[in-house]
Scaffold this motif. Structure first.
Motif, mmCIF file in Angstrom:
data_model
loop_
_atom_site.group_PDB
_atom_site.id
_atom_site.type_symbol
_atom_site.label_atom_id
_atom_site.label_comp_id
_atom_site.label_asym_id
_atom_site.label_seq_id
_atom_site.Cartn_x
_atom_site.Cartn_y
_atom_site.Cartn_z
ATOM 1 N N MET A 22 35.940 41.903 -1.790
ATOM 2 C CA MET A 22 34.516 41.118 -2.538
ATOM 3 C C MET A 22 35.808 40.787 -4.049
ATOM 4 O O MET A 22 36.896 40.978 -3.872
ATOM 5 C CB MET A 22 33.882 42.357 -3.360
ATOM 6 C CG MET A 22 32.810 41.106 -4.226
ATOM 7 S SD MET A 22 31.315 41.657 -4.650
ATOM 8 C CE MET A 22 31.772 43.181 -5.699
ATOM 9 N N PRO A 23 35.330 39.001 -3.750
ATOM 10 C CA PRO A 23 36.320 37.723 -4.943
ATOM 11 C C PRO A 23 35.657 38.355 -6.158
ATOM 12 O O PRO A 23 34.887 38.878 -6.379
ATOM 13 C CB PRO A 23 35.571 36.689 -4.503
ATOM 14 C CG PRO A 23 34.637 37.253 -3.194
ATOM 15 C CD PRO A 23 34.390 38.555 -2.531
ATOM 16 N N ALA A 24 36.663 38.694 -6.777
ATOM 17 C CA ALA A 24 36.799 38.810 -8.213
ATOM 18 C C ALA A 24 36.585 37.330 -9.425
ATOM 19 O O ALA A 24 37.395 36.065 -8.533
ATOM 20 C CB ALA A 24 38.037 39.349 -9.006
ATOM 21 N N SER A 25 36.259 37.430 -10.094
ATOM 22 C CA SER A 25 35.661 36.489 -10.768
ATOM 23 C C SER A 25 36.519 36.473 -11.915
ATOM 24 O O SER A 25 37.338 37.717 -12.343
ATOM 25 C CB SER A 25 34.379 35.812 -11.343
ATOM 26 O OG SER A 25 34.002 37.393 -11.995
ATOM 27 N N PRO A 26 37.255 35.579 -13.499
ATOM 28 C CA PRO A 26 37.751 35.791 -13.968
ATOM 29 C C PRO A 26 37.468 36.986 -15.051
ATOM 30 O O PRO A 26 38.609 36.912 -15.692
ATOM 31 C CB PRO A 26 38.349 34.306 -14.448
ATOM 32 C CG PRO A 26 37.696 33.611 -14.068
ATOM 33 C CD PRO A 26 36.946 34.502 -12.430
ATOM 34 N N ILE A 27 36.203 36.684 -15.085
ATOM 35 C CA ILE A 27 35.545 37.707 -16.191
ATOM 36 C C ILE A 27 35.052 38.464 -14.986
ATOM 37 O O ILE A 27 33.653 38.097 -14.316
ATOM 38 C CB ILE A 27 34.734 36.983 -17.255
ATOM 39 C CG1 ILE A 27 34.544 35.902 -18.135
ATOM 40 C CG2 ILE A 27 33.594 37.562 -18.027
ATOM 41 C CD1 ILE A 27 33.591 34.465 -18.782
ATOM 42 N N THR A 28 34.545 39.788 -14.781
ATOM 43 C CA THR A 28 35.133 40.386 -13.604
ATOM 44 C C THR A 28 33.710 41.417 -13.817
ATOM 45 O O THR A 28 33.103 41.695 -15.148
ATOM 46 C CB THR A 28 35.953 41.467 -13.572
ATOM 47 O OG1 THR A 28 36.976 40.964 -13.208
ATOM 48 C CG2 THR A 28 35.671 42.004 -12.391
#
Length: 257
Positions: free
Chosen positions: A65-71
């Protein structure tokens, strides 16, 4: 693990026998740019697979799953990935008499399209699908398969009430379960995410982690909405009707026990 021959076939069909798109869609500069990038990557994948001794496998264990800057919080221990879908639909809102008020969210409605094998074999291609899908109005494309990707329907997303996002993954082709959910966590979409059609929208709605409620079937426990394109309402109700819809697309990741 299943061979990804269906993926190869779909990619070849998409690349070398491109579907006919409405001129009202491909005539827009942003759409031409997005489609050009998409078809270039597809072509590279097809050529690469032709040089492989063995086709890549549709192995969900390799999908990440792709990660966001604020996980967002990770999937709970013991859960495994069951399904990945591209959701294409609308975020729905209402406005009252006060034009300075913020629009009230009424939930969402979307069709879910099976992207599990794309997630496991072509993550870079998967990341483009929401942005590309958003460029096509819901009335402009064949809803049986999500063009230009040839992805088949795997379910539907809607709200049973204002606080219960629901996913029905029980279809004639696939029986994956039913999941009424509750929001667990949310983070702002990363900078650079698609803000809407023609890059003229109000921004992407947040990325989410959802937990299933009582009544969930198919072992479904957690659902993530990530890589969102569009869907956000304007900041105020100025000039907006009593109810309105904002088109969006996103990746949905489903985890089971």
């Amino acid at each position: 693990m299943l061979p990804s021959t269906w993926v190869i076939s779909a990619l070849c069909t998409t690349t070398f026998s491109a579907p006919t798109f409405p001129s009202s869609v491909v005539g827009r500069p942003v759409v031409r740019e997005v489609l050009s990038e998409y078809f270039q990557i597809v072509g590279e994948k097809v050529q690469a697979e032709r040089n492989m001794a063995q086709a890549p496998l549709c192995n969900m264990n390799t999908a990440m799953m792709p990660a966001s800057p604020i996980t967002l919080p990770p999937p709970s221990a013991g859960l495994t990935l069951k399904h990945v879908a591209i959701g294409r639909g609308t975020q729905n809102y209402s406005c009252g008499a006060n034009e300075t008020a913020t629009p009230v969210a009424l939930g969402a409605v979307a069709t879910l399209y099976n992207a599990s094998c794309v997630a496991s074999t072509y993550p870079d291609l998967l990341s483009m699908l929401p942005k590309v899908a958003l460029q096509f109005n819901l009335t402009d494309i064949d809803q049986v398969t999500l063009l230009p990707f040839n992805l088949a329907i795997s379910g539907h997303h809607y709200f049973a009430n204002l606080t219960t996002p629901t996913f029905n993954l029980d279809t004639a082709a696939m029986d994956l379960g039913f999941a009424p959910c509750v929001r667990n966590n949310s983070v702002t979409a990363p900078v650079g995410a698609s803000v809407g059609q023609d890059d003229e929208g109000f921004g992407p709605v947040p990325w989410l982690k959802l937990l299933t409620r009582n009544g969930a079937t198919g072992g479904l426990k957690e659902v993530y909405r990530v890589n969102v394109a569009g869907g956000r309402s304007p900041a105020t109700c100025v000039g907006m009707p009593t109810t309105f819809k904002v088109q969006y697309a996103a990746e949905y990741w489903f985890y089971e026990s």
